[in-house]
Design an enzyme around this catalytic site. Sequence first.
Site, mmCIF file in Angstrom:
data_model
loop_
_atom_site.group_PDB
_atom_site.id
_atom_site.type_symbol
_atom_site.label_atom_id
_atom_site.label_comp_id
_atom_site.label_asym_id
_atom_site.label_seq_id
_atom_site.Cartn_x
_atom_site.Cartn_y
_atom_site.Cartn_z
ATOM 1 N N ASP A 1 0.885 -1.131 0.046
ATOM 2 C CA ASP A 1 -0.152 0.087 0.272
ATOM 3 C C ASP A 1 1.011 1.647 0.351
ATOM 4 O OD1 ASP A 1 -3.005 -1.143 -0.532
ATOM 5 O OD2 ASP A 1 -2.725 -1.661 1.789
ATOM 6 N N ASP B 1 -6.788 -3.903 -6.057
ATOM 7 C CA ASP B 1 -6.588 -2.593 -5.473
ATOM 8 C C ASP B 1 -5.306 -1.844 -5.649
ATOM 9 O OD1 ASP B 1 -7.702 -3.931 -4.263
ATOM 10 O OD2 ASP B 1 -7.873 -3.039 -2.162
#
Length: 397
Positions: free
Chosen positions: A117, A181
């Site tokens: 992330d 994502d």
Amino acid sequence: MSSCKENKKTKEDKTNQTSEEKITKTISEEKIDSVNQLAARQYLTMAEKLEKNRYPKTFYPENNEFESSNSGWWTSGFYPGTLLYLYEETGIDSLKIEAERILKDLKQEESNTATHDLGFMMFCSFGNANRIDPKPEYQEILMNSAKSLATRYNDTVKAIRSWDSASWNKAGEDDLVVIIDNMMNLELLFWATEHSGDSIYYDIAVNHANTTMKHHFRKDYSSYHEVIYDENTGAVKKQITNQGFADESSWARGQAWGLYGYVVMYRATKNDKYLEMAKNIADFILNHSNLPDDKVPFWDFDSDKIPNDLRDSSAASVMASALLALYEFTNSTEYFTAAEQMLKTLSSPEYLAGQGELGGFLLKHGVGNMPNSTEVDVPLTYGDYYFIEAFHRYKAM
Ligand code: GLY
């Protein structure tokens, strides 16, 4: 930079654009300014309540509970990122000062190799800080973050590992998990090649996007949330969901991440195949029979409770921002009009917090993780970030 770049074209090459279609903006400058002023007041109120080195996550109105995280949580970059967009829009110095305060703490994540992330965490924060006020120290942090992210790349699978294997994500020891994502983390890698001249980051991003294009997408351009690969052979083992309604359903935020990700791919490479991909994803979303007229999607396009189910405002924010960028590459008014409708709905009282409400957050009705029953029908820090980003793009058009 190496010659491995795929069909890199110049900015002037706009062969994919349809003939110029004129748009008329129907959200006034006054309305946008009032949203930004409200947002600035909300975020400055939130800043006063934040404990040291904590980052806003969400707020539960029913028991007035504000939830925060440490710098290692995937959403940590959105708070400074939102503050910086709002500083640009309003010129209020205290927004920038607060962003700089939290960036000092967030810096420690530049060496975090345990997460994919880093794009969300470091590019939405330091990327914006460096864009507004370029500094060698920001650039060093961004480079270190890109290096950390690149350690998760597997050249057999030709993808970046999203989550480490665990029973909760249904992956075993030799498995490599990629979630849709992860497309959002590639912008950091493109920046790193642009900045350093080292093509490795560019090549990793392109390989990851190509692998994702092959295995995450169905024939109708909807996407799976999670694909599990054999890390030793690159073979696909499972195509499943973690945050969606079902393995074969279309989780709304996942569709938004994919759309935004392929718009970024086109911007960075100018390879037409990514523009086609972005258009196909956009068309899947916008032509879906379960997309409401106000254009804020249900949390999953295939939930069996529709029309009596929750919307996800965060998915709409991400979609709005991506569609505005896609409009700029295509001149297709359909994308602009849909994004505008999303922004109109999100800035109506149904979705937008009143002054002093919602713990300082902006958007009501986000859905974080429905199957896990966490962060359901609440504000989400990323919903706010992409909402403000979308208005920033809209205003600049
Ligand atoms: N990246 C995690 C989520 O979209 O919830």
